[in-house]
Design an enzyme around this catalytic site. Structure first.
Site, mmCIF file in Angstrom:
data_model
loop_
_atom_site.group_PDB
_atom_site.id
_atom_site.type_symbol
_atom_site.label_atom_id
_atom_site.label_comp_id
_atom_site.label_asym_id
_atom_site.label_seq_id
_atom_site.Cartn_x
_atom_site.Cartn_y
_atom_site.Cartn_z
ATOM 1 C CB THR A 20 15.470 82.973 -82.942
ATOM 2 O OG1 THR A 20 14.818 83.979 -82.180
ATOM 3 C CG2 THR A 20 16.945 83.345 -83.041
ATOM 4 N N GLY B 204 12.179 69.950 -75.749
ATOM 5 C CA GLY B 204 11.870 71.365 -75.922
ATOM 6 C C GLY B 204 10.459 71.525 -76.457
ATOM 7 C CD GLN B 205 7.996 76.512 -75.616
ATOM 8 O OE1 GLN B 205 6.809 76.794 -75.448
ATOM 9 N NE2 GLN B 205 8.916 77.443 -75.773
ATOM 10 C CE1 TYR C 178 18.050 81.589 -78.444
ATOM 11 C CE2 TYR C 178 16.909 83.589 -79.115
ATOM 12 C CZ TYR C 178 17.003 82.211 -79.106
ATOM 13 O OH TYR C 178 16.066 81.467 -79.760
#
Length: 296
Positions: free
Chosen positions: A106, A10-11, A130
């Site tokens: 997040t 992932g990032q 999400y």
């Protein structure tokens, strides 16, 4: 220190791996183990527990997440398995084995109806699947009482993975005019800056850091932007002659609702760990140079 980094493709995970393996960040007396779902399914508690025991892991950086915000609306079970149940597995293991856990969350845990930057103890009220599954992941960590830090971030981009910067650069190859949303505001976050901050917390913070129990911190780059501002800055820095038209969210409907206001207050993490955070435009310039191989 034996550190397990999940979501290594992932990032944020990719940036941590790059920093460590290329020795762009020197971290002595630490062994890093990078895993991704193609090698180990972290939703499989027995498998992850075996690896942790075998490698004598004492620290976990959980970068694994289901981040397809719109697809999550129709793939609720998959999103919940990765963002909630897998996190619960890690937290349960961390509690039993006295492991320190750093978990990435997040801004989508908030509803975006605020009028000021969100602080860590503001009420959470996610708008979509999400955000709901990420909230449940946070709650799972809190309920176990394991030694842990939760870092909420926003609008992440990098030279790795799928993100807004890559999308804009791709569209610029085939179009000379784009419509981009201007009534959602937040702060772009370069994944490398976040990766460095995570490593700084591990490396430089006092031993007291391992006595945190689900302590929440906010991290993004400094400054404020709309998606329209972000797109304009990408094209300006790259000197691309692309006309960007501001459009409203209602003119670009998506399966998942986005929080219209996603600005995070970073005072706590800056004061706690004495870190300096770059402005988002400065970091965007660094990332675009990295794309070209000018810096890595």
């Amino acid at each position: 220190m034996n550190v397990l980094v999940t979501g290594s493709k992932g990032q944020v995970g990719s940036e941590i791996k790059h920093l460590i393996e290329n020795r762009d960040y020197l971290f002595e007396n630490a062994n890093f183990f990078f895993i991704h779902r193609d090698k180990l399914d972290i939703t499989n508690k027995e498998a992850i527990e075996h690896l942790i025991t075998e490698q004598q892991i004492d620290t976990i950086i959980n970068c694994a997440a289901y981040t397809a915000v719109d697809k999550a609306e129709s793939e609720h079970e998959t999103a919940d398995r990765v963002n909630h149940l897998a996190v619960k597995n890690l937290a349960d293991i961390a509690k039993v084995k006295d492991i320190f856990l750093i978990h990435i969350s997040t801004d989508y845990v908030f509803n975006g109806k605020s009028y000021r930057p969100y602080v860590e103890d503001d009420p959470i009220d996610p708008l979509g699947v999400y955000g709901i599954t990420k909230r449940k992941g946070e709650e799972a960590i809190i309920q176990t009482g394991c030694k842990s830090i939760i870092i909420r971030t926003s609008w992440v981009y990098s030279t790795y993975g799928h993100n807004f910067v890559k999308t804009m650069l791709k569209l610029a190859k085939s179009r000379n005019e784009l419509g981009v949303i201007f009534d959602q505001v937040g702060t772009p976050t370069y994944a490398r800056d976040l990766a460095i901050t995570i490593l700084d917390i591990l490396k430089h913070a006092s031993s007291d850091v391992r006595n945190y129990h689900a302590e929440i911190f906010h991290y993004s780059n400094e400054g404020v932007a709309s998606w329209y501002d972000f797109a304009k800055a990408i094209f300006e820095i790259e000197e691309l002659d692309i006309k960007v038209n501001p459009i409203e969210t209602k003119d670009y409907p998506t399966p998942a609702k986005r929080p219209p206001y996603s600005i995070l207050n970073k005072s706590k993490i800056k004061q706690e760990f004495q870190i300096e955070i770059p402005h988002w435009r400065e970091s965007l310039q660094a990332c675009l140079k990295a794309f070209k191989g000018e810096i890595r």
